[in-house]
Design an enzyme around this catalytic site. Structure first.
Site, short mmCIF file in Angstrom:
data_model
loop_
_atom_site.label_atom_id
_atom_site.label_comp_id
_atom_site.label_asym_id
_atom_site.label_seq_id
_atom_site.Cartn_x
_atom_site.Cartn_y
_atom_site.Cartn_z
N GLN A 33 0.68 -1.40 -0.01
CA GLN A 33 0.34 0.23 0.31
C GLN A 33 1.40 1.39 0.23
O GLN A 33 2.10 1.13 0.00
CB GLN A 33 -1.03 -0.19 0.53
CG GLN A 33 -0.79 -0.34 2.40
CD GLN A 33 -1.23 -1.23 3.44
OE1 GLN A 33 -2.09 -1.20 3.83
NE2 GLN A 33 -0.42 -1.61 4.47
N GLU A 108 -0.08 -8.90 11.06
CA GLU A 108 -0.30 -7.32 10.15
C GLU A 108 -0.13 -7.78 9.12
O GLU A 108 1.90 -8.74 9.02
CB GLU A 108 0.72 -6.45 11.03
CG GLU A 108 0.80 -5.48 10.05
CD GLU A 108 -0.20 -4.74 9.86
OE1 GLU A 108 -0.07 -4.67 9.17
OE2 GLU A 108 -0.83 -4.46 10.68
N ASP A 158 -8.70 -5.20 13.89
CA ASP A 158 -8.11 -3.41 13.63
C ASP A 158 -8.11 -3.52 11.50
O ASP A 158 -7.27 -2.78 11.44
CB ASP A 158 -6.63 -3.09 14.37
CG ASP A 158 -7.13 -1.86 14.11
OD1 ASP A 158 -7.41 -0.94 13.90
OD2 ASP A 158 -5.54 -0.93 14.71
N PRO A 165 -5.88 -3.55 0.55
CA PRO A 165 -5.36 -5.17 1.24
C PRO A 165 -6.54 -5.71 2.58
O PRO A 165 -6.60 -6.34 2.87
CB PRO A 165 -4.12 -4.75 2.10
CG PRO A 165 -3.37 -3.93 1.12
CD PRO A 165 -4.95 -3.20 0.41
#
Length: 288
Positions: A33, A108, A158, A165
């Site tokens: 990103q 993550e 979160d 993504p």
């Protein structure tokens, strides 16, 4: 304003918000990103991914306190916590404040977000990455919840908005995976957008989660950065009693935890589950 650069958000097609840029601290296209962080006089350091504001120093505490303390205190006995996303570290910061939690796993997808936030948003994690209970996994969230053999009492998604993504974290495959790795009586919560502007997102999440959980609803908080009204958080569990334990019970757990918050308190906890009528009507229509 004419002598300052301006950053404009691209989340909504026909209107939006802007931030004056006092200083760009970081801008890079990672593997996944476009990531930028800049300073703004009103909101401090601002992080954006793919043209959408993710967090600001000024008001991040509202979002992160509500995403952590509501499910953890509603559960009351959470030992194993999973955070999906959360690379800025603030969700981890709030979870680590609960001393009864024994392990915290954070998944993550983008290692670049973690490393850059540690450098440029140090107040978000506030040293929580060094907590001995913490384990970082660099992986796709869907892949992790469908493959892991671990079990969790609370899962906090979160996630970004369902574009790029973050899109996979709003799918049935992800919700099914979360259900399979939750312990009995566990709680799943997720960021679900500003429901006045993103009502379809809430309805879609409600419908999909309803296939896997007995009790599905939302709770809310007003967060200035996420403009357009209240932000909704998806709530899913198989124990309906956890959604309304009573303010007295939450108050007792809150005092026992010894946590001091800037936004969250037991009265806010209870009131947060009261939803506006337009959202209740929309949910009723999709379930009828």
């Amino acid at each position: 304003m004419t002598d300052k650069k301006v950053w404009r958000e691209t989340l909504h097609e026909n209107f939006g918000q802007y931030f004056a840029i006092d200083n760009v601290l970081y801008h890079e296209k990672t593997e996944h990103q476009d990531l930028v962080i800049f300073e703004n006089a009103a909101f401090g350091r601002v992080m954006a991914l793919d043209g959408v504001v993710q967090t600001t120093e000024r008001d991040e505490f509202i979002y992160h306190e509500m995403m952590t303390h509501v499910p953890l205190l509603a559960h009351g006995q959470a030992k194993q916590v999973l955070i999906i996303g959360g690379g800025d570290g603030a969700m981890l910061r709030e979870v680590t404040r609960h001393k009864n939690v024994e392990s915290i796993t954070m998944v993550e997808i983008d290692a670049g977000v973690v490393s850059f936030c540690r450098q440029y948003l140090p107040n978000h994690n506030a040293g929580s990455y060094d907590d001995p209970r913490f384990r970082l996994v660099i992986d796709d969230g869907v892949n992790f919840v469908t493959q892991t053999t671990q079990k969790f009492d609370v899962i906090i998604s979160d996630c970004t908005d369902p574009i790029g993504p973050g899109e996979s974290l709003f799918t049935s495959a992800f919700y099914e995976g979360c259900k399979r790795c939750l312990n009995p009586g566990g709680i799943f919560v997720a960021q679900n957008g500003v429901c006045f502007l993103q009502q379809d997102e809430a309805i879609d999440s409600h419908r999909k989660l309803g296939h896997y959980f007995a009790d599905v609803s939302f709770y809310q908080a007003a967060i200035p950065t996420y403009f357009g009204g209240i932000m909704t958080f998806a709530w899913a569990t198989d124990n309906p009693a956890l959604r309304h334990p009573g303010t007295e019970i939450i108050q007792a757990r809150f005092q026992k935890a010894g946590i001091t918050c800037r936004y969250y308190n037991p009265a806010i906890h209870t009131a947060a589950f009261a939803l506006p009528q337009y959202l209740q009507d929309a949910l009723a229509c999709q379930s009828s």
